[in-house]
Design a protein around this motif. Sequence first.
Motif, mmCIF file in Angstrom:
data_model
loop_
_atom_site.group_PDB
_atom_site.id
_atom_site.type_symbol
_atom_site.label_atom_id
_atom_site.label_comp_id
_atom_site.label_asym_id
_atom_site.label_seq_id
_atom_site.Cartn_x
_atom_site.Cartn_y
_atom_site.Cartn_z
ATOM 1 N N ILE A 1 2.345 5.606 9.207
ATOM 2 C CA ILE A 1 2.412 6.588 7.910
ATOM 3 C C ILE A 1 2.624 5.923 6.698
ATOM 4 O O ILE A 1 2.159 6.043 5.625
ATOM 5 C CB ILE A 1 3.492 7.629 8.281
ATOM 6 N N ASP A 2 3.589 4.751 6.654
ATOM 7 C CA ASP A 2 3.534 4.002 5.314
ATOM 8 C C ASP A 2 2.527 3.304 4.818
ATOM 9 O O ASP A 2 2.465 2.398 3.921
ATOM 10 C CB ASP A 2 5.029 3.208 5.582
ATOM 11 N N GLY A 3 1.422 3.401 5.855
ATOM 12 C CA GLY A 3 0.448 2.147 5.450
ATOM 13 C C GLY A 3 0.149 0.959 6.107
ATOM 14 O O GLY A 3 -0.801 0.321 5.739
ATOM 15 N N ALA B 1 5.723 5.842 12.389
ATOM 16 C CA ALA B 1 6.584 5.692 10.917
ATOM 17 C C ALA B 1 5.825 4.638 9.988
ATOM 18 O O ALA B 1 5.535 4.763 9.049
ATOM 19 C CB ALA B 1 7.746 5.422 10.970
ATOM 20 N N ALA B 2 5.674 3.537 10.612
ATOM 21 C CA ALA B 2 5.124 2.416 9.929
ATOM 22 C C ALA B 2 3.530 2.614 9.755
ATOM 23 O O ALA B 2 3.205 2.236 8.628
ATOM 24 C CB ALA B 2 5.285 0.963 10.891
#
Length: 283
Positions: A183-185, A180-181
Amino acid sequence: MSSTATPTRGRIRGGAGLGLVAWLAGIMFFLPIAWMALTSFHSEADAATNPPSFGAALTLDGYREFFGAGGGASPWPSLINSTVASVVSTLLVLLLALPAAYALSIRPVRKWTDVLFFFLSTKMLPVVAGLLPIYLFAKNAGMLDNIWLLVLLYTSMNLPIAVWMMHSFLAEVPVAVIEAAQIDGARLPTVLTRVVAPIALPGIAATALICFIFSWNELLFARVLTGVVAETAPVFLTGFITSQGLFLAKVCAASLVISLPVLAAGFAAQDKLVQGLSLGAVK
């Protein structure tokens, strides 16, 4: 109803028995420390009596002599050297072990089990077997009696253990949180410092404490590779055993003072240590 109560009473008795055994074991481990602390407050004459004199008068002479009140050498340079070598090497170990453990657990490389075994195999060589080559290297490089040589040695000695420990701790970190982190860049340094490190903080604290204790207590390399400038606290402690005999009260006072940083670090991080060492024990 009686059949249900009997196993319950049996479990209670079993738990009480285990608790009693744990208390007895704790007392047995604590008694030498308590005896050392009590002896450190006795005079040399009272400390040398046989059988021991429990009711002897208490005095701070042993501590005064340890801190140089009697004209002896000051322990502060040695304590500072041990602090620098232990703290800096522990920080370097954590800095290197965290990404290595991440690569071996969360994002495993090919044949990661062989890599872990290689790390473990470096601890199979007896320390004394590598003493002469390291001494010759330090002599030719002009690094004898240099605190930074001990920092380098302690870092290399503790790194395999730290990677092994943190590998098991990081294996408990949910991969979904990391994905998830990403994916957030978030890049790898951000993932390590802001996602992985907070989750694995108990394990990191346990690893840091163990590396600090190993570095603080190390004697062989410090004894051979240092002299006056880089002398550490354990080496300074061996200087109390002289040809004049063993001054028991002063040795106990010195041992207690030198042990305090480790005891204080363990007490301050005891909750994190228990959490870290219990990670992975219960699925």
